[in-house]
Design an enzyme around this catalytic site. Structure first.
Site, short mmCIF file in Angstrom:
data_model
loop_
_atom_site.label_atom_id
_atom_site.label_comp_id
_atom_site.label_asym_id
_atom_site.label_seq_id
_atom_site.Cartn_x
_atom_site.Cartn_y
_atom_site.Cartn_z
CB CYS A 136 -0.92 0.00 1.22
SG CYS A 136 -2.00 1.45 1.29
CB CYS A 139 -0.60 2.41 3.96
SG CYS A 139 -2.21 1.80 3.41
CG ASP A 140 3.23 1.28 4.53
OD1 ASP A 140 2.77 1.76 5.59
OD2 ASP A 140 3.06 0.10 4.18
#
Length: 313
Positions: A136, A139-140
């Site tokens: 992701c 997300c990261d």
């Protein structure tokens, strides 16, 4: 365990499941939640979460999920370890069987079983999970500002991830198995014109390396041909963008699913084709796949279940 009866059964944990349990508990639905194979969902494999509201300093994925679980328990949710092995939605009340043989009879069911990221299948993906390997970028990606990363995939998702990361990272490699991109023409053009994205066509990843965190990837180009060559690229992050598989196999044939297996919900609600059964989180969301949007959907599913029970009492 003895058979049980509930007004609301929640299948699957994670942000959607736990949030649904919080709302269903506060509505006096006395929900039972079956946690599934991965209690807490995909976030339990994420080290730092910085984009979930309410945590200004960030929080680890496991701690965030533990907080949500505790909150659901505080309001009376009956959270149980286990896996659902069979579901009968042919008539109400619904009947669901767990791996220990327990049959749970429920007036409503919320399915929040999530979706699993597809991986290449190399052992290093597990070795460096949370240590440079991610599925992701949204997300990261923040953790790789000014660094070098690689994205695996050739479709729209991979191109979107590469473009997103190109705004954060110093350099992005896009590792493509074929000699062309499967993405839409517009996405292809954007990727190919982006100065800090290098597309590696006809390439496969053989493995990753690094002492503790990912430091590089071993790539094979033109595998199985007389032009085959193996080389290394230095990277700090390795992002999988080859798709997700919604965890809906057990519901196939009863719940309407799209062509890739995601639950189809009606309009702006979380209702499925079966009255009294609702879908929430990544299992019904092929677009956003974020913890906060999953939590919001879990809230909506619990409210939809409460309304259904009131209207069908």
């Amino acid at each position: 365990m003895a058979d049980s009866t509930t007004k609301c059964l929640i299948i699957g944990s994670g942000p959607a499941g736990y949030t649904a349990a919080i709302y269903a508990s506060r509505a006096n639905l006395s929900p039972i939640l079956i946690e599934g194979l991965q209690p807490g969902g995909q976030l339990t494999t994420t080290t730092e979460v910085e984009n979930f509201p309410g945590y200004p300093e960030g929080i680890t994925g496991p701690l965030l999920m533990e907080d949500l679980r505790k909150q659901a328990t505080r309001f009376g949710a009956d959270i149980r370890a286990g896996i659902v092995t069979a579901a009968d939605f042919s008539e109400r009340p619904f009947k669901v069987t767990t791996d220990d043989g327990t049959v749970i009879t429920a007036e409503t069911v919320i399915i929040s079983t999530g979706a699993s990221a597809k991986y290449l299948g190399i052992s290093d993906e597990q070795k460096y999970a949370g240590m440079g390997v991610s599925a992701c970028a949204t997300c990261d990606g923040f953790f790789y500002r000014g660094r070098t990363v690689a994205v695996v995939g050739g479709g729209d998702t991979a191109c979107e991830e590469a473009l997103y990361l190109s705004g954060l990272a110093k350099k992005v490699y896009l590792i493509v198995r074929k000699d062309y991109l499967r993405a839409s023409k517009v996405m292809q053009q954007r990727v190919l014109q982006k100065e800090n994205i290098t597309v590696l066509f006809n390439c496969n990843t053989l493995g990753l390396f690094g002492d503790e965190f990912v430091e590089g990837a071993k790539i094979v180009e033109n595998k199985g041909t007389d032009k085959e060559q193996i080389f290394d690229i230095a990277i700090d992050g390795f992002f999988l963008a080859i798709g997700h598989k919604p965890n809906t196999d057990i519901f196939a044939g009863q719940i309407d699913l799209d062509e890739t297996g995601y639950i189809i919900t009606k309009g702006s609600s979380t209702a499925t084709n079966i009255p009294g059964v609702f879908g929430a989180g990544d299992v019904a969301d092929p677009v956003y796949r974020q913890a906060v949007s999953a939590a919001g959907m879990g809230c909506r599913a619990a409210l939809d279940a409460e309304k259904f029970i009131m209207e069908n009492a």
